[in-house]
Scaffold this motif. Structure first.
Motif, PDB file in Angstrom:
ATOM      1  N   HIS A 121      40.752  52.982  45.553  1.00 57.19           N
ATOM      2  CA  HIS A 121      40.909  51.622  46.063  1.00 57.19           C
ATOM      3  C   HIS A 121      41.411  50.759  44.909  1.00 57.19           C
ATOM      4  O   HIS A 121      41.534  51.223  43.773  1.00 57.19           O
ATOM      5  N   SER A 129      34.344  53.617  50.090  1.00 57.73           N
ATOM      6  CA  SER A 129      34.725  54.642  49.122  1.00 57.73           C
ATOM      7  C   SER A 129      33.547  55.506  48.685  1.00 57.73           C
ATOM      8  O   SER A 129      33.752  56.562  48.074  1.00 57.73           O
ATOM      9  N   HIS A 178      33.902  47.892  47.783  1.00 57.85           N
ATOM     10  CA  HIS A 178      34.581  48.916  48.589  1.00 57.85           C
ATOM     11  C   HIS A 178      33.567  49.964  49.044  1.00 57.85           C
ATOM     12  O   HIS A 178      33.664  51.142  48.654  1.00 57.85           O
ATOM     13  N   PRO A 196      39.334  42.618  47.119  1.00 56.27           N
ATOM     14  CA  PRO A 196      40.151  43.815  47.374  1.00 56.27           C
ATOM     15  C   PRO A 196      41.635  43.511  47.198  1.00 56.27           C
ATOM     16  O   PRO A 196      42.087  42.371  47.392  1.00 56.27           O
TER      17      PRO A 196
END
Length: 290
Positions: free
Chosen positions: A191, A277, A274, A217
């Motif tokens: 990511h 992930s 994230h 992000p």
């Protein structure tokens, strides 16, 4: 069932903790591993009893580089350590930025001033002074040419602590475009994130600061991916040796991304930002331990 130790540090008297660590340990256990976190300097830790020791958040090593380097070698001699010892030793010294530039990677221009050398500083543009061994913007500050006397004292402080100083032009685009962090795990992009500028004008190098302001992000561009891949390909021994990597990028005056740092020792993975992930990270860790 693989036994896995996630090496961290004792932050009892410090300002920061690895907020990702409890979730990562839980995810590994739910995936079938015997996982736990251990302080890297724990004298009672039996590192040989683990199938894998994963360096996760040994964030005080920059104050204890010789001790940490010796620990890396001891663990690497008794079990599997990731990232491997040779990579960690290379990456602990930010003179690796010069190695990457020599290999053709587009980097932020960097000069080094070793202890005992005169502090020759830029006189035409704003610049950053920081140590060649550091993390979280520790001992880093930005200066204008008019602040040379303060910058010289900054370099002298680094030299007094046995540290080599890095001199880089301040990448002004970071004030608008931020700094991007591309996270790789198991050889694949995991990511990406973006944060705001860390160094503010007039802030002393030893003043407290927020290392990841405005973190959010990010969807990396093709140009960013190209620089990241070039940097990983230039790692001594090749990128296949790496379990994890974080590539930190900023834009240069030409608008093109440049590598600021390549984090291969203990990068924050920002899993709290994230959470999707987490399962992939756990799978890759278990596969490495097996």
């Amino acid at each position: 069932m693989p036994r896995i130790a996630l090496a961290t540090y004792d932050a009892t008297n410090g300002p920061a903790r690895d907020t990702d660590l409890p979730d990562l340990v839980r995810e590994l256990r739910e995936a079938g591993a015997d996982a736990e976190s251990r302080f890297w300097d724990d004298p009672d830790a039996d590192w040989a009893s683990y199938d894998l020791v994963l360096v996760r958040s040994t964030w005080d090593y920059v104050w204890r580089t010789a001790e940490f380097a010796a620990w890396v070698d001891r663990v690497d001699a008794t079990t599997r350590l990731l990232n491997p010892a040779e990579v960690i030793h290379w990456n602990c010294d930010k003179r690796y930025v010069g190695d990457l530039a020599a290999a053709g990677v587009r980097t932020v221009p960097t000069r080094y001033i070793a202890p005992g050398s005169p502090a020759e500083l830029p006189s035409e543009y704003e610049y950053v002074v920081k140590p060649a061994s550091g993390a979280g913007a520790r001992y880093a500050a930005r200066y204008t040419p008019a602040e040379q006397d303060v910058a010289v004292r900054h370099v002298a402080r680094l030299h007094a602590e046995g540290l080599t100083a890095m001199i880089q032009p301040y990448m002004r685009a970071v004030d608008t475009g931020g700094e991007r962090a591309l996270q790789y795990f198991g050889g694949r992009l995991l990511h990406a994130s973006r944060k705001g500028a860390v160094l503010t004008p007039g802030t002393a190098y030893d003043a407290p600061r927020t290392p990841h302001p405005g973190l959010e992000p990010w969807q990396p561009t093709e140009a960013e991916l190209a620089v990241a891949q070039a940097a990983l390909a230039a790692v001594p021994g090749g990128p296949d040796r790496l379990l994890y990597a974080r590539v930190d990028l900023v834009d240069g005056e030409d608008g093109l991304p440049r590598l600021m740092e390549l984090e291969l020792v203990e990068p924050n993975l920002f899993l709290f930002l994230h959470p999707e992930s987490l399962p992939e990270v756990a799978r890759e860790i278990i596969a490495a331990a097996s």
